[in-house]
Design an enzyme around this catalytic site. Structure first.
Site, PDB file in Angstrom:
ATOM      1  CG  HIS A  59      26.437  60.072  78.647  1.00  0.00           C
ATOM      2  ND1 HIS A  59      26.229  59.693  79.944  1.00  0.00           N
ATOM      3  CD2 HIS A  59      27.714  60.522  78.587  1.00  0.00           C
ATOM      4  CE1 HIS A  59      27.338  59.888  80.638  1.00  0.00           C
ATOM      5  NE2 HIS A  59      28.253  60.400  79.842  1.00  0.00           N
TER       6      HIS A  59
ATOM      7  CE1 TYR B   2       7.667  55.159  95.635  1.00  0.00           C
ATOM      8  CE2 TYR B   2       6.591  55.728  93.577  1.00  0.00           C
ATOM      9  CZ  TYR B   2       7.261  56.105  94.714  1.00  0.00           C
ATOM     10  OH  TYR B   2       7.509  57.436  94.930  1.00  0.00           O
TER      11      TYR B   2
ATOM     12  CE1 TYR C 136      20.449  59.235  86.225  1.00  0.00           C
ATOM     13  CE2 TYR C 136      18.824  60.998  86.159  1.00  0.00           C
ATOM     14  CZ  TYR C 136      19.146  59.662  86.046  1.00  0.00           C
ATOM     15  OH  TYR C 136      18.160  58.742  85.752  1.00  0.00           O
TER      16      TYR C 136
ATOM     17  CG  HIS D 214      30.794  59.404  90.037  1.00  0.00           C
ATOM     18  ND1 HIS D 214      30.524  60.733  90.221  1.00  0.00           N
ATOM     19  CD2 HIS D 214      31.059  59.255  88.720  1.00  0.00           C
ATOM     20  CE1 HIS D 214      30.635  61.360  89.065  1.00  0.00           C
ATOM     21  NE2 HIS D 214      30.945  60.492  88.144  1.00  0.00           N
TER      22      HIS D 214
END
Length: 604
Positions: free
Chosen positions: A193, A341, A371, A374
């Site tokens: 944000h 990884y 992105y 939800h």
């Protein structure tokens, strides 16, 4: 009479053919330029390909393509052979070579300067210079194309409500097999944000986040005026209040900072922080409080080391240090967890100092859209021995004060989040936000999923079954979209088959990773002129950055140093459903906190 004849001739003449570039004829990032109304030319300059459609590889390109493994092969190698990677991680030279390759191979997919935006499908000075636009990885589909995706698919896209209800809405909570927890979910929301700040008054293609990267404006404020209202102007610190012996953000009343709170929230719970929307849920305010404490802690450390520094220098140096801490935590804890990884990702700006690399960044609209994770959200949130639904959680900072940061950290580290890919895992409470994501993608005229896969050097899907990995959803999607080359980007990211035991599918990673690493390593503090101890308060400040981790951030600022990670530590939790299905909370349909958020300034 002549005028009437002219009009008659015009009405009988055939209409112009569709824009020839609508079919995306130019491959391998060749640029399509229309010639007249029915011809085109592909500019293959510096693509490594030639021919009418830039489809024939040059010799060196052919060799590279033969030697280059597929993304899924690379992912398999990096997520298996743990014993080998444990050895590699202990050999600094070898680990550095691999880390350098990971960074450059990903970052070079996003080459500055910025190219397109929602209004310009071609290079222009406006697209380059106007910071209020999100940039674009691919130009928007032209207005004169016969279908929304160019030439493929139906002339009208299916209703976004139908897409959400059929393919995205949760039937039963699906936990993430990687063990992602709610501590990660709220970190992701809080972290992003600072640069995902859509200006909805102007449209989804515009942003208020003019820093276009990791600038910690969500801590300090987007404008100088907001920053000054939040500053204490003593010893470099930010304003704060003490409640029951612990530091919390100041109130709106004490700072006169604009925040988004409904009228029913009492004054003493209207905390004021850098990002106006962080009053939405206590999980965001938890991280806002942690970073406030960290800033003031770093100021104390610098004050002790540099007693001659004034308030302004202490504040500015502390901000740079916190930016460095954030980038290190994101690369070494956040991205490493997401990747799965066994190779240890490392934050070391010096690895790129002898490479061609531009220290600038521009946030892309597609990065913002993908992105919207939800499905991470469970149906209820569990803190200590209490369970909260969305109605109880939103705009309720009293929960943060009741439980405290220690219980928040412990509880969110234990609660598993949902899997993002695979479809049908979005909680009912945010279904309207999903519709908004789809509708705004259409408003910005995104190209199809397969065009984005080609843009990021991933083989396009040949069928809907290949996309979903099953037959039921694939058949329904085909009926709605007709052609796999007409499949929309955002819904595809959520219905795509996940990689084995992973949170995401292939496309999410192959598109998201370049944006992420370019944004992190393109930060000015990572440049040779910035990355020196003297710019961070000497070796003491440099050490704060280079030893930062999510665990150290919590230990330095939360009472009791609760164990913190971005994944649950009980492997059984990744194999069983621990939260009730959404059907038991169907009454939440009427509450939509993220739409409240959208209406004001930003996205969840």
């Amino acid at each position: 009479m002549l005028a009437r004849a002219g009009l008659l001739c015009a009405s009988l003449s055939p209409p112009h053919a569709a824009n020839p570039c609508c079919s995306n004829p130019c491959q391998n990032q060749g640029v399509c330029m229309s010639i007249g109304f029915d011809q085109y030319m592909c500019d293959c300059s510096r693509t490594g390909f030639y021919g009418e459609n830039c489809s024939t590889p040059e010799f060196l390109t052919r060799v590279k393509l033969l030697l280059k493994p597929t993304p899924n092969t690379v992912h398999y190698i990096l997520t298996h052979f743990k014993g080998v990677w444990n050895i590699v991680n202990k050999i600094p030279f070898l680990a550095d070579v691999i880390m350098k390759y990971v960074r450059t191979s990903r970052s070079h997919c996003i080459e500055p300067p910025p190219t397109y935006n929602v209004h310009y499908a071609y290079k222009s000075w406006e697209a380059f210079s106007n910071l209020s636009y999100y940039t674009r990885a691919l130009p928007p589909v032209a207005d004169d194309c016969p279908t929304p995706m160019g030439v493929k698919g139906k002339k009208e896209l299916p209703d976004s409500k139908e897409i959400v209800e059929k393919f995205l809405l949760r039937r039963k909570f699906i936990p993430d097999p990687q063990g992602t927890n709610m501590m990660f979910a709220f970190f992701a929301q809080h972290f992003t944000h600072q640069f995902f700040k859509t200006d909805h008054k102007r449209g989804p293609g515009f942003t208020k986040g003019l820093g276009h990267g990791v600038d910690l404006s969500h801590v300090y404020g987007e404008t100088l005026d907001r920053q000054h209202k939040l500053r204490l102007f003593k010893d470099g610190k930010m304003k704060y209040q003490v409640i029951d012996g612990e530091v919390y953000p100041p109130t709106v009343k004490d700072t006169q900072v604009e925040m988004i709170y409904p009228p029913h929230v009492p004054e003493h719970l209207r905390f004021a922080v850098g990002q106006e929307v962080f009053g939405l849920v206590p999980g965001l305010m938890m991280y806002a409080t942690i970073w406030l404490r960290e800033h003031n802690r770093v100021c104390d450390v610098l004050k002790q080391e540099q007693g001659e520094w004034d308030d302004e220098r202490l504040f500015r140096r502390s901000r740079l240090i916190l930016i460095g801490e954030t980038i290190k935590i994101v690369i070494e804890d956040y991205v490493r967890h997401l990747s799965g990884y066994h190779f240890s990702l490392k934050f070391d700006p010096e690895l790129l100092f002898n490479q061609q690399f531009q220290y600038q960044n521009r946030i892309a609209a597609e990065f913002n859209t993908l992105y919207h994770w939800h499905p991470l959200l469970p149906d209820t949130l569990q803190i200590d021995d209490q369970e909260y639904n969305f109605q109880q959680f939103v705009y309720n900072n009293s929960i943060l004060l009741e439980h405290g940061l220690t219980q928040f950290g412990e509880s969110f580290s234990r609660q598993i989040a949902g899997r993002v890919a695979g479809g049908r895992n979005v909680p009912a409470a945010v279904q309207q936000e999903q519709r908004a994501s789809i509708d705004q993608s259409r408003q910005m005229k995104y190209q199809s999923l397969n065009e984005y896969r080609k843009r990021f050097s991933v083989k396009p899907y040949a069928s809907f079954e290949e996309l979903t990995g099953e037959k039921e959803m694939a058949g329904e999607l085909k009926a709605l979209y007709q052609d796999i080359d007409a499949m929309e980007l955002y819904p595809a990211l959520l219905v795509e088959k996940p990689r084995p035991d992973a949170i995401f599918g292939e496309t999410m990673v192959e598109i998201g990773a370049p944006f992420s690493l370019k944004g992190l390593m393109g930060n000015p503090i990572c440049s040779p002129d910035y990355w020196k101890p003297s710019h961070f308060g000497g070796e003491v400040g440099f050490k704060i950055i280079n030893t930062a981790s999510i665990q150290s951030l919590i230990c330095n600022n939360v009472k009791g140093c609760p164990f913190t990670a971005f994944s649950v530590q009980d492997p059984q939790l990744t194999k069983t459903v621990t939260i009730n299905g959404s059907s038991s909370h169907s009454g939440l349909d009427d509450i939509n906190p993220t739409v409240l958020l959208k209406e004001r300034s930003t996205e969840l």
